[in-house]
Enzyme design. Sequence first.
Site, mmCIF file in Angstrom:
data_model
loop_
_atom_site.group_PDB
_atom_site.id
_atom_site.type_symbol
_atom_site.label_atom_id
_atom_site.label_comp_id
_atom_site.label_asym_id
_atom_site.label_seq_id
_atom_site.Cartn_x
_atom_site.Cartn_y
_atom_site.Cartn_z
ATOM 1 N N THR A 357 2.256 -4.271 1.581
ATOM 2 C CA THR A 357 2.346 -5.427 1.380
ATOM 3 C C THR A 357 3.968 -6.010 1.173
ATOM 4 O O THR A 357 4.284 -6.699 1.035
ATOM 5 C CB THR A 357 1.561 -5.586 0.379
ATOM 6 O OG1 THR A 357 -0.065 -6.116 0.088
ATOM 7 C CG2 THR A 357 2.704 -6.600 -0.806
ATOM 8 N N ASN A 585 -1.239 8.662 -8.056
ATOM 9 C CA ASN A 585 -0.907 6.902 -7.742
ATOM 10 C C ASN A 585 -1.395 5.972 -8.715
ATOM 11 O O ASN A 585 -2.287 6.558 -8.960
ATOM 12 C CB ASN A 585 0.081 6.157 -6.775
ATOM 13 C CG ASN A 585 -0.716 6.041 -5.276
ATOM 14 O OD1 ASN A 585 -1.630 6.876 -6.126
ATOM 15 N ND2 ASN A 585 -0.403 4.934 -4.904
ATOM 16 N N CYS A 587 -3.093 3.729 -7.133
ATOM 17 C CA CYS A 587 -4.533 3.821 -6.987
ATOM 18 C C CYS A 587 -5.082 5.170 -6.005
ATOM 19 O O CYS A 587 -5.637 4.801 -5.033
ATOM 20 C CB CYS A 587 -4.108 2.328 -5.433
ATOM 21 S SG CYS A 587 -3.041 0.775 -5.946
ATOM 22 N N GLU A 589 -3.820 7.924 -4.134
ATOM 23 C CA GLU A 589 -3.737 8.292 -3.055
ATOM 24 C C GLU A 589 -2.728 8.934 -2.419
ATOM 25 O O GLU A 589 -2.837 9.813 -1.807
ATOM 26 C CB GLU A 589 -4.500 7.348 -1.742
ATOM 27 C CG GLU A 589 -3.195 6.240 -1.467
ATOM 28 C CD GLU A 589 -2.696 5.177 -2.502
ATOM 29 O OE1 GLU A 589 -1.775 4.408 -2.603
ATOM 30 O OE2 GLU A 589 -3.450 5.044 -3.434
ATOM 31 N N ILE A 775 -3.749 -6.749 2.504
ATOM 32 C CA ILE A 775 -3.499 -6.482 4.283
ATOM 33 C C ILE A 775 -5.085 -6.516 5.360
ATOM 34 O O ILE A 775 -5.196 -7.203 6.061
ATOM 35 C CB ILE A 775 -2.517 -5.488 4.566
ATOM 36 C CG1 ILE A 775 -2.875 -4.281 4.227
ATOM 37 C CG2 ILE A 775 -1.391 -5.608 3.870
ATOM 38 C CD1 ILE A 775 -2.488 -2.965 5.153
#
Length: 958
Positions: A357, A585, A587, A589, A775
């Site tokens: 994004t 982070n 999220c 990952e 996305i």
Amino acid sequence: MQTEMNRDSQPDDRDAIDIEDAGVSTTAPGQLRVIKRNGKVVPYDDDKITVAITKAFLAVEGGTAAASSRIHDTVARLTEQVSATFKRRMPSGGTIHIEEIQDQVELALMRGGEHKVARDYVLYREQQARKRAERDSQFPEPTHQVDLTVTMEDGSRAPLDMGRLEHLIREACRGLDYVDADKIIAETVKNLYDGVSIKDVNTSMVITARTLIEVEPNYSLVTARLLLDKIRAEALQYLDVAERANQEEMEALYSQTFAAYVHKGIECELLNRELADFDLEKLGAALKGERDLQFSYLGLQTLYDRYFIHHNDTRIELPQCFFMRVAMGLALRENNREERAIEFYNLLSSFDYMSSTPTLFNAGTLRPQLSSCYLTTVPDDLSGIYSAIHDNAMLSKFAGGLGNDWTPVRALGSYIKGTNGKSQGVVPFLKVVNDTAVAVNQGGKRKGAVCAYLETWHMDIEEFLELRKNTGDDRRRTHDMNSANWIPDLFMKRVVNEQEWTLFSPNDAPDLHDLYGEAFEQRYNEYEEMTRDGRIKHYKRLPAINLWRKMLSMLFETGHPWFTFKDPCNLRSPQQHVGVVHSSNLCTEITLNTNREEIAVCNLGSVNLAQHIGDNGLDREKLARTVKTAVRMLDNVIDINYYSVPQAENSNLKHRPVGLGIMGFQDALYKQGISYASADAVAFADQSMEAVSYYAIQASADLAEERGAYQTFDGSLWSQGVLPIDSIDILVKQRGEDYCKVDRSQTLDWDSVRERARKGMRNSNVMAIAPTATIANITGVSQSIEPTYQNLYVKSNLSGEFTVVNPYLVNALKERGLWDNVMVNDLKYYDGSVQPIERVPADLKERFRTAFEVEPRWLVESASRRQKWIDQAQSLNLYIAEANGKKLDVTYKMAWLLGLKTTYYLRAIGATQTEKSTVNDNKLNRVSAVAEEPAQFDKAADVPQACSIDDPDCEACQ
């Protein structure tokens, strides 16, 4: 929809001789005005006449230097004559029809002795008149006769053009099975009234079509195509290219539109001026207008509302222009920029791959903040703490998701030498971080989002677990911020063995923060011994199982903190020679080193796995091409990116990490007829990620040969020929065989890749699987590695409410003659599940299990197979139906034993009651409305809580 509902001339070739668009001007109101063929009234503009007459001369005489001077003078004289005629006739102002202006241009040319130019001009007008007639003849007599007028933008009234309306709807339905244009037409007309605004006519068509999505997924495509008509009208008029165009015309107009769009974007200070240096004609010719037709309604509406560049609340971007703008922004530093831009455009616009994004938001703009997420370590001093909060604000301002490591900050009650007082601990600072994230949003497009990490041995861990509770002192609560446990392997061993665990303040045990594996275990035991002999007095001892249960309880009750594992993140890190991974982070990952001088940055994008499934399964040749280009695009982000803080630039240029992920995993299973809850799905997860890893590592090695290896390559695991699959050996050796049950099988020739990597890698890290919340919507596939939430439900966000129906289920039921209104109502009644519906065959019930009907072990096992190939981590949501303590305990212990580095949200759900609606009244289905963020369990309501798509907790990365 603007003036497109009234018949108008076909958009003219802009190199042609016409004054049809003499309109958008700065002429003051109250003077001369022009009535265009569609009835719209616009100010009179001399400049438009000058341009039209100049084009007429150039078409006849060419643009030689000798002719230019004469043409300029002659055109100025003729324009003055034409304008003087009308000013003389209407000294107080008035309205003139466009045809009258063109008549006067003809007369001026003839009187001026320019007979050849006048002749060509007359012929051109006749040609355009024929085109308009042909265009009008394309619209058959409408099947619905209505006596309504519409209100135009300027307040004037005009008859509703039913021929045009019907043509738009039939064009939107063209080539799609099981859709009924007449039904949409009839329902649209029912919703109209005399004097309806021209914009509301398009809205009526869109709403009518979208109510039918629940009975036929193809109506999502129809709805998107009707929305396209509004988008085209808005952009084309603003760019002064045409009044409007249908889809067929747009495919020819795109090349012309693109150059106008780039110049207008630069003029409005929205786009980088360097974009004008590209060969815009070549790039415009490369645009594929037919790709507009692949959007679902949710995907296109999401782009329109949040991604397309706008000026004064008017979108000036069209879908293919948008993709090319992003591609150009990523190709700015390439030697062969046009060729690379076209290569990047084809990858994006085909939906084979999608950038994250922030890249889509900002590529090619004046402030290209393209990176997805930032990781920081907060030091244990007041100046450093507030400096870190300042960095959060600056990074959040430009659309970055944040992960903060708070472990170094001393615990509540710890001694402060400078004031001879005691510390208030971590929590009060986290309250400030929470409020900063709310105050500083991501470029005005998403709320700020941050996740705080704390190691499990920190003295403040118990209060940290309660940050998201709705009870207690609100000054010590963070209702808008995420949190995550950073768990050492030693703690997990103590839990399994039901041993005691000791909590420390980091100022008493400072080196634990930087230790992992056997070194951590040894030093931790030494610190525990110090508590026994009195050398450390500020500590707390408790049964590890008690803390574990509280961690699970808070995760169940509040959705936080998440479970992430420190040791596998570090022991398998390619960069362990130059630092320590202290957190993930936002999220979960990304697993990159951080310290006071380096803010880790990662740049994300995802391969659409569903687009790489052929008749024989995974199309490896196509996947190899996609990955090679995708890694190049990601590497380019590092050099083009805008860095709002110097520590981020320092880290990113030094290590050059990227995170290539996947999305559409569930779609790929559907295409192969595989159930998510099966050994075949686990095997596919393994083999597909192995292939992505294989090609991604080679792509980075190729870039190293072309551009050079990253600065800190020497000493990395890559330089030692240790690939992600090989790093499992390090984890097993340090953790112990009994505590690591990771599958080690492989199918490809990895020896050659090891040698390639040993010679040089362009990127310190190459792979990470992000949530892909938005996305995936854009490309119309399932998010990331997620199973299907429900087979029929409503997704709510700030763009509206979107009915989502599983097209693969619908097609399978159609093949067996089972898709009908009764089936739709049954799916509504059973919350999108086919399991209780008796007439659905057993094999379909198995294949179309929803997320809460898939046992968590299948999610964890598939994630374990993927994790062995990934040098970073993956955002893994865990779905647990009828969650209880035992299920949570088993699931999260399994995640650790199978070598996962991180987990993300827990999605727990109880019994839900569907809000019923019937199909026949065309009301929007309200089945189990859900949005983008993973749901948390709400005991009071006993339903999944669903947040807005614009809450970035699940989409700040992608």
